[in-house]
Design an enzyme around this catalytic site. Structure first.
Site, PDB file in Angstrom:
ATOM      1  N   TYR A 233       6.605  50.406  23.207  1.00 37.93           N
ATOM      2  CA  TYR A 233       7.723  50.634  24.137  1.00 37.93           C
ATOM      3  C   TYR A 233       8.830  49.594  24.009  1.00 37.93           C
ATOM      4  CZ  TYR A 233       3.684  52.851  26.412  1.00 37.93           C
ATOM      5  OH  TYR A 233       2.557  53.567  26.674  1.00 37.93           O
TER       6      TYR A 233
ATOM      7  N   CYS B 181      -2.526  44.650   9.915  1.00 36.02           N
ATOM      8  CA  CYS B 181      -1.718  44.927   8.725  1.00 36.02           C
ATOM      9  C   CYS B 181      -0.629  45.946   9.013  1.00 36.02           C
ATOM     10  CB  CYS B 181      -2.621  45.443   7.618  1.00 36.02           C
ATOM     11  SG  CYS B 181      -4.011  44.363   7.363  1.00 36.02           S
TER      12      CYS B 181
HETATM   13  N1  LLP Z   1       0.165  58.832  38.508  1.00 29.47           N
HETATM   14  C1  LLP Z   1       0.342  59.549  37.377  1.00 29.47           C
HETATM   15  C2  LLP Z   1       0.124  60.996  37.409  1.00 29.47           C
HETATM   16  C3  LLP Z   1       0.731  58.894  36.197  1.00 29.47           C
HETATM   17  O1  LLP Z   1       0.925  59.605  35.088  1.00 29.47           O
HETATM   18  C4  LLP Z   1       0.930  57.490  36.192  1.00 29.47           C
HETATM   19  C5  LLP Z   1       1.318  56.786  34.986  1.00 29.47           C
HETATM   20  C6  LLP Z   1       0.708  56.780  37.397  1.00 29.47           C
HETATM   21  C7  LLP Z   1       0.334  57.494  38.538  1.00 29.47           C
HETATM   22  C8  LLP Z   1       0.853  55.298  37.499  1.00 29.47           C
HETATM   23  O2  LLP Z   1       2.170  54.907  37.337  1.00 29.47           O
HETATM   24  P1  LLP Z   1       2.542  53.356  37.519  1.00 29.47           P
HETATM   25  O3  LLP Z   1       2.371  53.000  38.970  1.00 29.47           O
HETATM   26  O4  LLP Z   1       1.613  52.580  36.677  1.00 29.47           O
HETATM   27  O5  LLP Z   1       3.954  53.263  37.083  1.00 29.47           O
HETATM   28  N2  LLP Z   1       1.426  52.997  29.053  1.00 29.47           N
HETATM   29  C9  LLP Z   1       2.739  52.921  29.671  1.00 29.47           C
HETATM   30  C10 LLP Z   1       2.755  53.504  31.071  1.00 29.47           C
HETATM   31  C11 LLP Z   1       2.276  54.927  31.143  1.00 29.47           C
HETATM   32  C12 LLP Z   1       2.299  55.490  32.526  1.00 29.47           C
HETATM   33  C13 LLP Z   1       1.709  56.848  32.565  1.00 29.47           C
HETATM   34  N3  LLP Z   1       1.521  57.388  33.872  1.00 29.47           N
HETATM   35  C14 LLP Z   1       3.214  51.484  29.665  1.00 29.47           C
HETATM   36  O6  LLP Z   1       2.490  50.615  29.191  1.00 29.47           O
HETATM   37  O7  LLP Z   1       4.330  51.201  30.086  1.00 29.47           O
END
Ligand code: LLP
Length: 406
Positions: A308, A334
């Site tokens: 990201y 790598c």
């Molecule tokens: N609920 C649903 C349906 C979601 O898809 C997500 C995150 C959350 C809650 C939680 O959202 P948060 O509070 O964490 O913003 N790997 C990415 C983030 C992917 C988020 C996916 N969905 C990163 O490292 O930025």
């Protein structure tokens, strides 16, 4: 800013005992973020379902469960972890665009609060599962409100070109069908517009659209109990979560007087500031154009910078170091995309010195892999000013092949 929670002396002790790379979480910071949510939302009294995908470590989940939070899970595996960590089944919700029949049955049998369904076909699968189990299926529909959250395109989920949710017109058809089914219990509606959202405006827009839709649905005889506004507040790398009161106000305003229980699914904002990744410098190298610090953590441990373009603050643990210089901090994998940080200014550390990478508590370990056959890092939990414990041992070579058949 987060440095005050991760005292260098303690980090050195943890690294000496657990080795590096090691994820270090702070229980006090984790609890502090939860307290901030409770305070900001107190007049709404929502159900907070901790989004386990951010960090599903059993010890952290147990802390969240102990605070009375529910869990938002997105797979049978996360549901298994949630139950093991002590979340009450009637506070667990199951999200995700592609749940299998087996996962739906598992969730129904466990008696969770609701399943967030994402398509008509999934609702039909749920209906069949409920009929097999002779247990009515409480579900909520994830609706795509077509709102731009202004975040990274990989984590933007509420536009109509996204695979998530169903448009309002389709949702209405599904609810009307479910209202006539003896196995389905339509109990809620959900949206999730994306992650790393720092403004309440898109939440207000989405919540307003959902509230209007729910009124229309009620006029057709379908009355729901829950309105779920998806994930939590964005949080900048290097910082604690900003006060989520604006988010609470936007949600509260939209659903005022609707008599609905609000659900919020925060993950990152609770977990990210609570965690840091500790890594040791292996080598220094002057490339043709750049200075590199080669460290023992890599993109398999923390993929966010590569995936990201996330900029996690990095600091040298302890004092000293040589001349200040600009470095790329890279791992042993790598791939040229294997960097933890680029163009950071640091005093030059000798080999063996520790670096700390902040804001690594969310989507850090949970997105880690064994790529390049690198055993996954250990995890440690700081429990007090000078106390900590290991909450996951470092993987070893045997773990890498434990499931293989030659
Ligand atoms: N609920 C649903 C349906 C979601 O898809 C997500 C995150 C959350 C809650 C939680 O959202 P948060 O509070 O964490 O913003 N790997 C990415 C983030 C992917 C988020 C996916 N969905 C990163 O490292 O930025």
């Amino acid at each position: 800013m987060l440095g005050k929670y991760f005292k260098h002396q303690l980090l050195e002790k943890i690294a000496a005992s657990a080795g590096t790379p090691v994820y270090v979480y702070s229980a006090p910071v984790f609890l502090k973020q939860i307290a901030a949510y409770k305070k900001a939302f107190r007049s709404l009294d929502p159900l907070f379902c901790y989004a386990m995908k951010a960090n599903s470590s059993g010890a952290l989940c147990a802390l969240a469960a102990g605070e009375g939070l529910g869990a938002d899970v997105v797979s049978g595996g996360e549901l298994y972890r949630a139950l093991r960590a002590g979340f009450a089944p009637d506070k667990i919700i199951f999200s995700g665009v592609g749940k299998t029949a087996a996962e739906l049955e598992y969730a129904l049998a466990a008696g969770i609060l609701l399943i967030n369904a994402e398509s008509f076909e999934e609702v039909l699968e749920l209906e069949r599962a409920a009929a097999r189990l002779k247990k009515p299926a409480p579900f909520s529909l994830r609706i795509n409100p077509d709102v731009d959250p202004h975040t990274h395109k990989f984590i933007s989920t509420g536009r109509l070109d996204s695979k998530f949710g169903v448009p309002f017109t389709e949702a209405e058809k599904i609810y009307m069908y479910a209202a006539g089914s003896k196995h389905l219990r339509p109990v809620g509606a959900q949206f999730h517009i994306g992650s790393q959202v720092h403004s309440s405006a898109p939440y207000a827009l989405a919540a307003g659209r959902l509230a209007a839709f729910l009124l229309k649905l009620a006029s057709r005889g379908v009355n729901l109990n829950y309105a779920d506004v998806g994930g939590g507040w964005g949080v900048r790398e290097g910082a604690e979560m900003a006060d989520p009161s604006a988010l609470a106000a936007a949600v509260g305003g939209a659903f005022k007087g609707a008599g609905l229980k609000i659900i919020v699914e925060p993950g990152r904002s609770i977990a990210a500031p609570s965690g840091a990744l500790l890594t040791s410098v292996l080598y220094r190298k002057r490339g043709g154009r750049k200075n590199f610090l080669i460290v023992d953590a890599a993109m398999n441990d923390l993929i966010r910078p590569a995936l990201y373009g996330a900029r996690h603050p990095v600091a040298l643990v302890g004092t000293g170091g040589g001349e200040k210089n600009v470095y790329d901090i890279v791992g042993p994998v790598c791939e040229s995309g294997d960097f933890l940080a680029q163009d950071v200014v640091l005093r030059e550390p000798a080999g063996g010195r520790l670096l700390v990478v902040y804001s690594a508590g969310a989507y850090g370990f949970s997105m880690s892999s064994q790529y390049n056959s690198r055993p996954r890092a250990a995890e440690a939990l700081i429990t007090g000013p000078s106390s900590w414990r290991l909450i996951r041992r470092r993987e070893n070579y045997k773990d890498l092949v434990a499931l293989e058949v030659l």
